[in-house]
Structures are given as C-alpha cells and as structure tokens.
Design an enzyme around this catalytic site. Structure first.
Site, mmCIF file in Angstrom:
data_model
loop_
_atom_site.group_PDB
_atom_site.id
_atom_site.type_symbol
_atom_site.label_atom_id
_atom_site.label_comp_id
_atom_site.label_asym_id
_atom_site.label_seq_id
_atom_site.Cartn_x
_atom_site.Cartn_y
_atom_site.Cartn_z
ATOM 1 N N GLU A 33 0.787 -1.288 0.055
ATOM 2 C CA GLU A 33 0.050 0.121 0.077
ATOM 3 C C GLU A 33 0.886 1.354 0.110
ATOM 4 O OE1 GLU A 33 -3.177 0.033 -1.115
ATOM 5 O OE2 GLU A 33 -3.485 -1.670 0.176
ATOM 6 N N HIS A 34 0.556 2.265 -0.905
ATOM 7 C CA HIS A 34 1.414 3.413 -1.068
ATOM 8 C C HIS A 34 2.885 3.303 -1.427
ATOM 9 C CE1 HIS A 34 -1.715 6.489 0.660
ATOM 10 N NE2 HIS A 34 -2.349 5.212 0.795
ATOM 11 N N THR A 35 3.003 2.083 -2.107
ATOM 12 C CA THR A 35 4.244 1.679 -2.655
ATOM 13 C C THR A 35 4.257 2.070 -4.168
ATOM 14 O OG1 THR A 35 3.372 -0.477 -2.741
ATOM 15 C CG2 THR A 35 5.037 -0.118 -1.020
ATOM 16 N N ASP A 36 3.081 2.364 -4.773
ATOM 17 C CA ASP A 36 3.320 2.212 -6.513
ATOM 18 C C ASP A 36 4.007 3.733 -6.820
ATOM 19 O OD1 ASP A 36 0.904 3.707 -5.406
ATOM 20 O OD2 ASP A 36 -0.369 3.161 -7.173
ATOM 21 N N GLY A 121 -15.788 4.423 -4.909
ATOM 22 C CA GLY A 121 -14.987 5.018 -3.863
ATOM 23 C C GLY A 121 -14.645 4.147 -2.635
ATOM 24 N N SER A 122 -14.528 2.992 -2.749
ATOM 25 C CA SER A 122 -14.273 1.887 -1.671
ATOM 26 C C SER A 122 -13.026 1.317 -1.884
ATOM 27 C CB SER A 122 -15.395 0.803 -1.559
ATOM 28 O OG SER A 122 -16.809 1.426 -1.431
ATOM 29 N N SER A 125 -11.291 0.313 -6.807
ATOM 30 C CA SER A 125 -10.945 1.003 -8.132
ATOM 31 C C SER A 125 -11.843 0.852 -9.091
ATOM 32 C CB SER A 125 -9.494 0.064 -8.541
ATOM 33 O OG SER A 125 -8.931 1.060 -9.551
ATOM 34 N N SER A 126 -13.033 1.285 -8.979
ATOM 35 C CA SER A 126 -14.078 1.752 -9.677
ATOM 36 C C SER A 126 -13.560 2.640 -10.983
ATOM 37 C CB SER A 126 -15.519 1.868 -9.158
ATOM 38 O OG SER A 126 -15.200 3.331 -8.927
ATOM 39 N N ASP A 171 -3.614 0.415 -10.346
ATOM 40 C CA ASP A 171 -5.078 0.005 -10.824
ATOM 41 C C ASP A 171 -5.409 -0.337 -12.223
ATOM 42 O OD1 ASP A 171 -5.121 0.698 -8.147
ATOM 43 O OD2 ASP A 171 -6.375 2.518 -8.358
HETATM 44 P P1 ADP Z 1 -12.464 4.103 -6.390
HETATM 45 O O1 ADP Z 1 -11.465 3.798 -7.779
HETATM 46 O O2 ADP Z 1 -11.505 3.710 -5.175
HETATM 47 O O3 ADP Z 1 -13.748 3.293 -6.499
HETATM 48 P P2 ADP Z 1 -12.179 6.833 -7.104
HETATM 49 O O4 ADP Z 1 -12.782 8.092 -6.223
HETATM 50 O O5 ADP Z 1 -10.768 6.560 -7.487
HETATM 51 O O6 ADP Z 1 -12.617 5.525 -6.113
HETATM 52 O O7 ADP Z 1 -13.166 6.670 -8.308
HETATM 53 C C1 ADP Z 1 -14.708 6.808 -8.141
HETATM 54 C C2 ADP Z 1 -15.279 7.875 -9.346
HETATM 55 O O8 ADP Z 1 -15.100 7.000 -10.583
HETATM 56 C C3 ADP Z 1 -16.652 8.017 -9.104
HETATM 57 O O9 ADP Z 1 -16.835 8.936 -8.185
HETATM 58 C C4 ADP Z 1 -17.129 8.354 -10.603
HETATM 59 O O10 ADP Z 1 -16.857 9.531 -10.899
HETATM 60 C C5 ADP Z 1 -16.428 7.266 -11.545
HETATM 61 N N1 ADP Z 1 -16.995 6.057 -11.724
HETATM 62 C C6 ADP Z 1 -16.811 4.728 -11.131
HETATM 63 N N2 ADP Z 1 -17.631 3.916 -11.604
HETATM 64 C C7 ADP Z 1 -18.356 4.726 -12.499
HETATM 65 C C8 ADP Z 1 -19.518 4.155 -13.260
HETATM 66 N N3 ADP Z 1 -20.010 2.928 -13.283
HETATM 67 N N4 ADP Z 1 -20.281 4.984 -13.878
HETATM 68 C C9 ADP Z 1 -19.943 6.230 -13.961
HETATM 69 N N5 ADP Z 1 -18.638 6.787 -13.051
HETATM 70 C C10 ADP Z 1 -17.951 6.045 -12.562
HETATM 71 MG MG MG Z 2 -9.778 4.929 -8.222
#
Ligand code: ADP
Ligand code: MG
Length: 385
Positions: A33-36, A121-122, A125-126, A171
């Site tokens: 964590e935080h190594t990248d 946001g969890s 890496s969405s 990610d």
């Molecule tokens: P994490 O990558 O940990 O989930 P981030 O803050 O880096 O959190 O990214 C979240 C952001 O990515 C969301 O606030 C949104 O702007 C965008 N995002 C992620 N998934 C979607 C989705 N399915 N549709 C639209 N935007 C998305």
């Molecule tokens: Mg992210």
C-alpha cells in the site's frame, strides 16, 4: 453481477443499434500500500466485480456516454480543440479517449453505455475499471489491436492529467493484466510483472467498512510529499536514490537521524512494505499462506502506526478478523481513511468469518458492512451477451 443480455437490451433501447460488450475488473490489493508512487512493488488481484461497457461506433466524431450509476448522459466532440474537465464522472471516460488520441491511437465517435458492480469510492478501483473498459472498447471499435501495457498507461495518464488525481499505475495495470485465480506482482518502476497463483485452499474476502473519511484526498497528497522529502534527504547521502524503492531498511536506519520524526515514520512504512510485498509474493508462490497472512498483518500495523492512514472503523474490522477462526491475515486495502479490508481466510471458515464480521461490526459501529468472498477474475476483455 451485471446481466449482459439486459445491458445489450438497454443499449438498443437508449441508443439504438447493436453494441459490442466489454468488461474490466475492479481490484483488491493483497499487499503493497502506497508503494506504487514510490516506484515500488504491489500485489493486487483482479476481481470478478467489473465495469461493463456496451458500445457501438457512430458516423460522426461525438462520444455519447451514459452511466447507469448516474442516469444522466453526456456528449462530447472528440475534436474539441480545448477540452476542459467537468469535474464529474464523465472526465474519466473523456480523459481516456483524449489520451489515446494523444498517444497516437485516435478513436472514433461512439455511443457508450456503462454499468458496474464495483463499489464506487471504496478502494476497489471503480475508476480504473471504468477507464480501462472504455479504453479497450474504443480501441476495439477503431479496429486497433489492444496493447494492454499502453492502454494501462494511457488510462493512468487520463486520471493524472484530465481527472486531476495523482494515482500510480497499479489500478489500471491490474485491470488490464489480471488473470483468474492469480495475484500479480508488479514492479511499478519497470512494469515487469509476474502472475502468482493463489492457493485453492484459501479465499480472499473483502469487507467494506461503508465509511470514507473526507480527508482521504488531501492526506494522500501529504503522504506523497513526505515521501519526496525523504528521498531528497536520503538522496543527499545515498547516491543513486531516486525513489524510496531504492532504500532498504538498513540504509534507512543508518541515516534515520537525517529525517524529521514524521518523515522517518512515513518512509519506514514504504521501505518495510516494499520488502513485505516481495516476501509475500514468494510465500504465495510456495503455498506458504500462513507466512503470507502474517505479512498482511504486519502491513496493517505499519499503515496504522507509521503511515497513519487507517481509521477507527477499519481497525475494528481488522481486529475482528484477527480474532476469527481460520483467518490467515487481514489488513486495510486501498488508499486509506475508510474503504475496505482484505482478509485471507481458509475456505472452510469463510461463512463463519462473514457472520462474525457482520455481527461484531454492527455492534461496534451501528453500520452493516458488505462482505464479498472473491474469486480473482480476468483482466479486461471482450464479453459476449
Ligand atoms: P475508487 O476507484 O476507489 O472506486 P475513485 O474516487 O478513484 O474511487 O473513483 C470513483 C469515481 O469513478 C466515481 O466518483 C465516478 O466519478 C467514477 N466512476 C466509477 N464507476 C463509475 C460508473 N460505473 N459510472 C460512472 N462513473 C463511475
Ligand atoms: Mg480510483
């Protein structure tokens, strides 16, 4: 899990025409964590939770995008001479199209419908799942053969330069290169990587604390600054130190007196974590899952005490896991100040583990955590409905 046929149907209704389907996974970082951003090592695994994209080419130069998550659509001219970020989710999508263009991979106009089951946001890496699924889709529609390494780099650049988030490469890289039943050891400096099989006797379990404290973004930047300060001070006496990756524990201890106390603790996390990642990859490769678990526990203590990126809720989840039967190791995963923990659990103990976590966490915080038992899945691909 998204229903691909339903997504295709929704695309037909909302845009008309026949889309192609793509999916890119979220990820969990097992250790590192935080190594990248310190040019170091990480060991993530791709998840089965993924972002799905249904996309079809258009005859003009517009990018028309819609996300099921936000329910609004947006449309952009790919030839806009001065594209400016809107500071919302569309920046991730548009940023990828723009960066692919900057890197000599111009994409064509497209209709794009996005759906995802990666929690937003969890720390799973969405954002990279979104960037990589869209990037892969746009390249494939343009008839390009996708170079996964270049795609990962273009997506990182989109997040750095267009979204404005100084993230490392992990990610996007794992979203491009993950494989089922494997973790991936990545050298964030050289981008050399090695897939490491995960023993079938264990499960990777993610627990979502359901909290994310607001200071995450500002503290992230502060940690990066402390690392840079450490490199500047250590580099003055240790030739060849370009990043904390180039420092080992012996070197850090020898020159500890040069660093302010806070900088020393921040650097100690990164330097010790880099060593742990490499030991953990070797342990996993050799099937020594108990040794792997102990390294996860040490990683958590280092994040909690030296890097100070944990929080009360996360510590509760980790301590509940540490006390549970059949748990080999547990730690916070992701940037910090909330989000998720990752635990390595014996397959037979997973159910009781999940129940104990939910009961204990509800009792301690009043919040109900989400618990995901994960099977590491593949990297970005073309999907069929
Ligand atoms: P994490 O990558 O940990 O989930 P981030 O803050 O880096 O959190 O990214 C979240 C952001 O990515 C969301 O606030 C949104 O702007 C965008 N995002 C992620 N998934 C979607 C989705 N399915 N549709 C639209 N935007 C998305
Ligand atoms: Mg992210």
């Amino acid at each position: 899990m998204q229903d691909p046929a339903a997504l295709v149907e929704a695309f037909r209704k909302e845009f008309g025409g026949e889309p192609r389907l793509y999916r890119a996974p979220g990820r969990v970082n097992l250790i590192g964590e935080h190594t990248d951003y310190n040019d170091g090592f990480v060991l993530p695994a791709a998840l089965e939770m993924a972002t799905w994209v249904a996309a079809a080419p258009r005859n003009d130069r517009r990018l028309c995008i819609r996300s099921r998550l936000y329910g609004q659509d947006a449309s952009f001219d790919l030839d806009d001479p001065a594209p400016t970020p809107r500071h919302d989710w569309t920046d991730y999508v548009r940023g990828v199209a723009l960066m692919l263009g900057c890197e000599g991979r111009p994409v064509g106009g497209a209709n794009v419908l996005i759906a995802s089951d990666v929690p937003v946001g969890s720390g799973l890496s969405s954002s990279a799942a979104l960037e990589v699924s869209v990037g892969y889709a746009l390249l494939d529609l343009a008839g390009d053969i996708v170079d996964r390494r270049r795609l990962a780099l273009a997506c990182q650049r989109a997040e750095n330069e267009f979204v404005g988030m100084r993230c490392g490469i992990m990610d996007q890289f794992i979203a491009c290169h993950g494989e089922a039943a494997h973790a991936l050891l990545l050298d964030c400096r050289s981008l050399e990587y090695r897939l490491v099989p995960i023993d079938a006797k264990v499960r990777v379990v993610i627990c979502n604390s359901m909290v994310r404290h607001a200071l995450a973004g500002s503290e992230y930047n502060l940690r990066r600054q402390e690392c840079e300060r450490g490199v500047a001070l250590l580099g003055a006496v240790l030739p060849g130190v370009r990043a904390l990756r180039d420092v080992d524990m012996a070197g850090l201890e020898r020159h500890a007196g040069l660093l302010p106390e806070l900088t020393l603790r921040r650097c100690r996390h990164v330097v010790s974590e880099n060593a742990r990642v490499q030991q953990a990859a070797a342990a996993l490769q050799a099937g020594r899952v108990d040794a792997f678990g102990r390294l996860m526990n040490a990683s958590h203590r280092s994040m909690r005490d030296d890097y100070e990126i944990s929080c009360g809720e996360i510590d509760i989840l980790v301590e509940l896991a540490w006390r549970s039967e059949g748990v080999l190791g547990s730690r916070m995963t992701g940037g910090g100040f909330g989000g998720c923990t990752v635990s390595l659990v014996e397959a037979g103990a997973v159910e009781a583990f999940g129940a104990a976590i939910v009961t204990g966490y509800v009792k301690a915080t009043g919040r109900t955590p989400e618990v995901f038992v994960c099977s590491p899945g593949p990297g970005v691909c073309h999907a069929v409905s």
